[in-house]
Design a protein around this motif. Structure first.
Motif, PDB file in Angstrom:
ATOM      1  N   GLY A   1       6.915   4.303 -11.034  1.00 51.92           N
ATOM      2  CA  GLY A   1       5.887   3.357 -10.926  1.00 51.92           C
ATOM      3  C   GLY A   1       5.543   2.330 -10.942  1.00 51.92           C
ATOM      4  O   GLY A   1       6.646   0.714 -11.528  1.00 51.92           O
TER       5      GLY A   1
ATOM      6  N   GLY B   1       9.132   3.623   2.352  1.00 50.23           N
ATOM      7  CA  GLY B   1       7.726   4.405   2.992  1.00 50.23           C
ATOM      8  C   GLY B   1       6.463   3.337   2.377  1.00 50.23           C
ATOM      9  O   GLY B   1       6.944   2.501   1.291  1.00 50.23           O
ATOM     10  N   GLY B   2       5.349   3.633   2.982  1.00 47.71           N
ATOM     11  CA  GLY B   2       4.204   3.016   2.999  1.00 47.71           C
ATOM     12  C   GLY B   2       4.152   1.742   3.456  1.00 47.71           C
ATOM     13  O   GLY B   2       5.205   1.976   4.386  1.00 47.71           O
TER      14      GLY B   2
ATOM     15  N   ARG C   1       1.079  -1.241   0.004  1.00 46.56           N
ATOM     16  CA  ARG C   1       0.046  -0.009  -0.056  1.00 46.56           C
ATOM     17  C   ARG C   1       0.668   0.943  -0.353  1.00 46.56           C
ATOM     18  O   ARG C   1       1.569   1.954   0.748  1.00 46.56           O
ATOM     19  CB  ARG C   1      -0.855   0.184   1.402  1.00 46.56           C
ATOM     20  N   HIS C   2       0.793   1.772  -1.191  1.00 47.71           N
ATOM     21  CA  HIS C   2       1.862   3.262  -1.255  1.00 47.71           C
ATOM     22  C   HIS C   2       2.405   3.053  -0.591  1.00 47.71           C
ATOM     23  O   HIS C   2       3.929   4.163  -0.132  1.00 47.71           O
ATOM     24  CB  HIS C   2       1.183   4.813  -0.267  1.00 47.71           C
ATOM     25  N   VAL C   3       3.982   2.289  -1.203  1.00 48.84           N
ATOM     26  CA  VAL C   3       5.187   1.664  -0.685  1.00 48.84           C
ATOM     27  C   VAL C   3       5.825   2.259  -1.866  1.00 48.84           C
ATOM     28  O   VAL C   3       5.955   2.223  -2.895  1.00 48.84           O
ATOM     29  CB  VAL C   3       5.329  -0.033  -1.214  1.00 48.84           C
ATOM     30  N   THR C   4       7.286   2.814  -1.281  1.00 40.23           N
ATOM     31  CA  THR C   4       7.823   3.324  -1.981  1.00 40.23           C
ATOM     32  C   THR C   4       9.588   2.516  -2.230  1.00 40.23           C
ATOM     33  O   THR C   4       9.952   2.185  -1.047  1.00 40.23           O
ATOM     34  CB  THR C   4       8.364   4.833  -1.226  1.00 40.23           C
TER      35      THR C   4
ATOM     36  N   GLN D   1       8.188   4.576  -6.604  1.00 39.49           N
ATOM     37  CA  GLN D   1       6.933   5.038  -5.711  1.00 39.49           C
ATOM     38  C   GLN D   1       5.280   4.913  -5.708  1.00 39.49           C
ATOM     39  O   GLN D   1       4.882   4.917  -6.767  1.00 39.49           O
ATOM     40  CB  GLN D   1       7.527   6.346  -5.088  1.00 39.49           C
ATOM     41  N   ASP D   2       5.201   5.068  -4.940  1.00 44.02           N
ATOM     42  CA  ASP D   2       3.737   4.449  -4.527  1.00 44.02           C
ATOM     43  C   ASP D   2       3.201   3.672  -5.306  1.00 44.02           C
ATOM     44  O   ASP D   2       1.391   4.011  -5.956  1.00 44.02           O
ATOM     45  CB  ASP D   2       2.623   6.390  -5.127  1.00 44.02           C
ATOM     46  N   VAL D   3       3.056   2.502  -4.515  1.00 44.14           N
ATOM     47  CA  VAL D   3       2.786   1.230  -4.971  1.00 44.14           C
ATOM     48  C   VAL D   3       1.752   0.434  -4.994  1.00 44.14           C
ATOM     49  O   VAL D   3       1.992   0.226  -3.303  1.00 44.14           O
ATOM     50  CB  VAL D   3       4.084   0.470  -5.627  1.00 44.14           C
ATOM     51  N   SER D   4       1.081   0.018  -4.675  1.00 43.20           N
ATOM     52  CA  SER D   4      -0.156  -0.541  -4.259  1.00 43.20           C
ATOM     53  C   SER D   4      -0.691  -1.215  -5.058  1.00 43.20           C
ATOM     54  O   SER D   4      -1.156  -1.617  -6.277  1.00 43.20           O
ATOM     55  CB  SER D   4      -1.902   0.763  -3.874  1.00 43.20           C
TER      56      SER D   4
END
Length: 635
Positions: free
Chosen positions: A511, A362-363, A302-305, A325-328
């Motif tokens: 992404g 992150g995430g 969820r929203h992984v960086t 970044q921002d991988v869900s």
């Protein structure tokens, strides 16, 4: 004896794939062709006028720029430059005139541009063209050796595993380049799709004999399968596995939770008879044991960086290096995911983070209960200790899994470990041989052995085939298709991707997203992307040319890092003006040379033209540096 009474004829312009199991004599045949080995009997003939190009196998150690290093691969240009230097040291105007003409004929003017086109095609960034060779890692330096070999004018090009250090985008570019090559090619490769794309003749080394087949690798494989089938000696060892696959398909094809695994078995069964002859030549075959459990989902993001933390010695507060970044996304039980993306986009970074080698920046990255990861690193030495033996690696693995409470019911006694290593051809003294002394294929085999022993339910494979021969690649493909867990695969081996993966993720522009298409679509995407990059470079070059035509005159500037914007713009204008003058002078000199002046005058004109071009090259570098500094300034 590797080759006995071997005969072959290769015709001018043919593109030949040289295949055979490891140790059959492929490299020895290359040694005969390039003159490092000599025949013990019989006759060997190569046209004396043929120029030969090949990739040097040594790791280059030099502070030369990448561009200069590759330019030196043009042996004809290098010889012409040496002759100019020698001629200029004499008063022989006739020799000087001919030397300058040879230099021009050798392509001196566009040599840097030709070299840079090769370097960029093999995956380097435009900002790396001037970087020292020693600043690159080993794999990238070997790419420079390949570019240097392609730079060399040749009639016969010998390529020994040219794809080993390439990503899929660089591989697609190389295929296109080799298709345009007008000379003769002989290539050793374990990449079946590369061989199919490039070659039209196959030479097979078998039982110390050379057999020529008309056609690419797939055609050779079909013919050989038919031959072996007639002999009734290649299919018996496959019957048990075929029965196992059929039983699995019949049992699970109607069960939704097992549908994807069943479909993979169908793929395996479809290919089984065709590849049986090749598998019969494999040093070993293997299978992944059934996982102890299959969590679903395997993991959720969820929203992984993804990226790299700031180095420990970096100043306090330094920012990490963010790649993706921002991988869900979720990874489900039974999925077979191929991870695509151009070089440098972050494929390996994503895999390393999922493998727990790198922390998520992150995430939330949540693992399913009981997740057991089997990770094949792109560089085997990331997980192998060069001074340790295979038995020591297995013993340490037992201790680590025992401490983590993940030992399960795997056999752990030393004799059990020795027996297990033996199934991967680590028998006898090899179990106590230092890994650092092993071949790349043996190291890859040990990593596979360690992964299989752990009974993983999620396989993360980052370029697992780099050092595997064709037979072992097929054995890996079959084992993956029978594996009941989840596979995430990064590979430039398109045959493996096609055989194993049901879906693809694209890592691109920071992404991760599903790729809506197959590998043929992806190959077209890579070619379009390479064309777009060339157009950007061409546009930048045209902009520079326009700037050079501006009027004015002033001395060339010194490099500066802290000059204010006004000063930088003024210096850039000064360089523009000087380049315009030199371009005009160079055009006049070339015009005079084209009017067939006297020999003594040719030498003088050639010397002046060389001086102009040398100064222009320095000014072009200054122009680029000043432009970069201006662009880096805040608006």
């Amino acid at each position: 004896m590797l080759l006995d009474a071997a005969s072959m004829t290769v015709n001018p312009g043919e593109k030949v794939g040289l295949v055979g199991r490891n140790g059959a004599g492929k490299s020895s045949l290359f040694g005969l062709l390039n003159g490092t080995l000599h025949e013990d009997a019989g006759e060997y003939y190569l046209p004396p006028q043929w120029r030969m190009g090949q990739v040097a196998q040594d790791m280059p150690e030099t502070e030369q720029s990448a561009t200069d290093f590759v330019v030196e691969g043009d042996t004809a240009l290098l010889a012409a430059q040496q002759e100019v230097t020698a001629a200029e040291a004499t008063d022989d105007y006739d020799r000087m005139a001919h030397a300058y003409m040879e230099l021009q004929d050798a392509g001196a003017n566009d040599a840097p541009a030709r070299a840079q086109a090769l370097i960029l095609g093999l995956g380097f960034k435009t900002t790396e063209l001037g970087n020292p060779v020693n600043s690159f890692s080993g794999g990238w330096r070997m790419r420079l050796q390949l570019a240097r070999a392609l730079m060399c004018p040749s009639d016969l090009l010998l390529l020994d595993e040219p794809t080993n250090h390439l990503d899929l985008d660089a591989l697609v570019w190389l295929e296109a380049w080799l298709k345009r090559y007008e000379g003769t090619i002989i290539v050793i490769s374990h990449d079946r799709e590369f061989l199919d794309a490039v070659t039209g003749v196959t030479l097979h080394i078998d039982a110390a004999r050379l057999v020529r087949y008309g056609g690419n690798y797939s055609k050779f494989e079909d013919i050989r399968a038919e031959q072996l089938e007639l002999q009734q000696n290649a299919f018996s060892k496959q019957q048990e596995k075929i029965a196992h696959l059929q039983k699995f398909i019949a049992r699970f094809k109607a069960k939704a939770s097992k549908a994807k695994q069943a479909q993979s078995r169908v793929k395996a069964l479809d290919r089984m008879e065709k590849i049986a002859p090749l598998l019969s030549e494999a040093d070993f075959t293997f299978e992944f044991k059934e996982p102890a459990n299959l969590p679903n989902p395997m993991l959720a993001m969820r929203h992984v960086t993804f990226g790299y933390p700031a180095p420990a010695d970096a100043p306090t507060g330094s920012a990490p290096s963010v790649i993706v970044q921002d991988v869900s996304r979720s990874v489900l039980a039974g999925q077979r995911i191929g991870i695509l993306g151009a070089n440098g986009q972050g494929k390996s970074t994503v895999v390393k983070t999922i493998a727990r080698v790198l922390p998520a920046l992150g995430g939330e990255l949540t693992e399913g209960k009981g997740l057991n990861i089997g990770y094949f690193a792109q560089q085997e030495l990331d997980v192998l200790v060069p001074g340790d033996t295979p038995l020591e690696h297995m013993s340490r693995l037992v201790r680590e899994m025992t401490a983590a409470g993940k030992i399960g019911n795997q056999p752990t006694r030393e004799q059990d470990l020795r027996s297990f290593l033996g199934t991967f051809n680590f028998g006898g003294d090899m179990v106590k041989q230092a890994v650092g002394s092993m071949s790349g294929g043996e190291k890859a085999r040990l990593v596979l052995c360690m992964i299989v022993w752990q009974r993983p339910n999620l396989l993360l494979l980052d370029e697992p085939t780099n050092h595997l021969d064709l037979a072992t690649r097929e054995a890996l493909s079959m084992a993956l298709n029978e594996f009941e867990g989840t596979v995430m695969l990064v590979s430039h081996d398109r045959a493996l991707l096609r055989a194993v993966c049901d879906e693809f993720w694209m890592v691109s522009r920071g992404g991760v997203a599903p790729f809506d298409g197959d590998l043929d679509d992806y190959q077209r995407y890579l070619l379009d992307e390479a064309r777009r990059q060339r157009e950007l470079v061409r546009e930048a070059s045209n902009s520079a040319a326009k700037a050079q035509r501006k009027a004015g005159a002033a001395p060339a500037p010194e490099k500066t890092k802290t000059a204010p914007p006004g000063s930088l713009k003024r210096k850039l204008q000064e360089v523009d003006a000087r380049m315009a003058i030199l371009n005009h002078e160079g055009a006049e000199l070339e015009g005079q040379l084209s009017n067939s002046p006297a020999l003594a005058e040719i030498a003088e004109l050639g010397r002046r033209l060389k001086t102009v071009n040398d100064e222009l090259q320095i000014l072009e570098e200054q122009w680029l540096a000043l432009s970069d500094q201006l662009e880096a300034l805040p608006n």
